[in-house]
Design an enzyme around this catalytic site. Structure first.
Site, PDB file in Angstrom:
ATOM      1  N   CYS A 179     -32.277  -6.932  35.305  1.00  0.00           N
ATOM      2  CA  CYS A 179     -33.462  -7.753  35.727  1.00  0.00           C
ATOM      3  C   CYS A 179     -34.323  -7.987  33.994  1.00  0.00           C
ATOM      4  O   CYS A 179     -34.865  -9.086  33.608  1.00  0.00           O
ATOM      5  CB  CYS A 179     -33.765  -8.500  36.635  1.00  0.00           C
ATOM      6  SG  CYS A 179     -34.973  -6.927  37.260  1.00  0.00           S
ATOM      7  N   CYS A 315     -14.559 -16.817  36.150  1.00  0.00           N
ATOM      8  CA  CYS A 315     -14.753 -16.652  37.533  1.00  0.00           C
ATOM      9  C   CYS A 315     -15.889 -18.355  38.057  1.00  0.00           C
ATOM     10  O   CYS A 315     -15.596 -19.085  37.263  1.00  0.00           O
ATOM     11  CB  CYS A 315     -15.801 -15.663  38.703  1.00  0.00           C
ATOM     12  SG  CYS A 315     -17.095 -15.247  37.916  1.00  0.00           S
TER      13      CYS A 315
END
Length: 357
Positions: A179, A315
């Protein structure tokens, strides 16, 4: 009076509260995921909570780690967290482990706890936690976050699948992002961490259906929750590895926008497009150029995939595909791309006639 709402709760009551009181839970990490886990387990009255943490508070933590204050920059997360959690519930016993988790200390730390909750932010620790839990037969509550999406599961619970059943091998060093590189929505760790705490309570109290052999994915931007089933393919683990350090970086896997993918397909560029969603998702919508290989099956077909052309992984929104892209990169595929936004972005930005979900 502190637990009055538990005691009145049908299906919970004094018996389940006693189980919480007698439980010992280990939380690995007091950061984004660890903060909500610790706050709720403390408030709910878990008798003993161990915390593994060796980091200090940074100003960049405060956007999501809401247990800490601005004036506490540079102070120990571990002891600052314990001080504040004791104010929340002085009945809880806190066990500080002021260290980084390693193969040298994992087994000794884990031994006295009933449930292990991994709130770390790196692959190396997850594999270490998994392997130690398998050796000690401890249930492992997993959580992970990526930008706007998160995942939750329960591994090694009553002989259920382990983390290695879903992700057999770690990605290669330098192929993952964290992150600090790509950012994370501040509220996301709170959502995923709360789910992790919920799974731990279900395990301790024997209520509900824990997420064993299941992976819950949450897309906060589009309010989509999905649960994917997978089967145990347990690997024998007899000892901990000597090294679990997998440095985070942005290397290996590259991003591919749906616009760029569309251009490649229109131009006839050779690309191995792999759709790693589940069969029910594939039936709803698909790209005809894609090869359908559900996420859990990719590892078994690696020798059949081409390495001489670029590989793009797709996906629904891009989190599962990123994990598979990292797996392919680790397996030596030279040009691997993750399709950002997934089939959802394709439907909204390329083909507005596509039915999505």
């Amino acid at each position: 009076m502190r637990y009055d709402r538990h005691l009145k709760l049908e299906g919970f009551g004094p018996a389940k509260q006693a189980l919480l009181h007698n439980a010992a839970i280990l939380v690995i990490g007091a950061g984004g995921l660890g903060v909500p886990v610790l706050q709720y387990l403390t408030a709910m009255g878990v008798g003993k909570i161990g915390i593994v943490e060796h980091d200090t508070i940074s100003i960049t933590n405060l956007q999501r780690q809401v247990l800490y204050h601005t004036a506490e920059q540079g102070q120990s997360k571990l002891f600052t967290a314990i001080k504040r959690l004791q104010q929340l519930n002085p009945e809880v016993e806190f066990i500080p482990h002021d260290t980084w988790l390693s193969p040298d200390n994992a087994l000794s730390i884990f031994a006295s706890y009933d449930v292990i909750i991994d709130c770390s932010d790196n692959f190396g620790t997850r594999y270490l936690v998994n392997d130690a839990c398998v050796l000690l037969n401890k249930p492992f509550v997993y959580g992970a976050i990526h930008k706007y999406e998160g995942q939750v599961s329960v591994f090694n619970y009553k002989e259920s699948a382990t983390y290695r059943c879903l992700f057999p091998e770690p990605p290669a060093p330098g192929t993952m992002q964290n992150c600090s590189d790509i950012g994370v929505l501040g509220v996301l760790p709170g959502i995923i961490g709360t789910y992790q705490a919920n799974e731990a309570v279900k395990i301790i109290c024997g209520i509900g259906e824990p997420l064993s052999n299941q992976l819950l994915t949450i897309d906060t931007l589009n309010n989509i929750h999905q649960v994917f089933q997978f089967k145990p393919v347990r690997q024998p683990i007899t000892t901990l590895m000597e090294e679990y350090d997998i440095p985070c970086d942005t290397g290996g896997v590259q991003y591919l926008s749906v616009q760029q993918l569309h251009q490649w397909l229109e131009e006839g560029k050779q690309v191995q497009l792999i759709d790693v969603r589940e069969p029910d998702e594939w039936e709803i919508c698909k790209l005809p150029q894609a090869v359908f290989i559900p996420m859990r099956m990719v590892g078994g077909v690696l020798p059949q995939l081409r390495k001489d052309i670029p590989t793009a992984v797709l996906c629904h929104h891009g989190m599962r595909s990123m994990m598979i892209a990292q797996q392919l990169d680790a397996a030596g595929f030279p040009k691997v791309y993750n399709v950002t936004g997934g089939i959802h972005a394709w439907a909204y930005e390329i083909d507005d006639n596509m039915n999505t979900y």
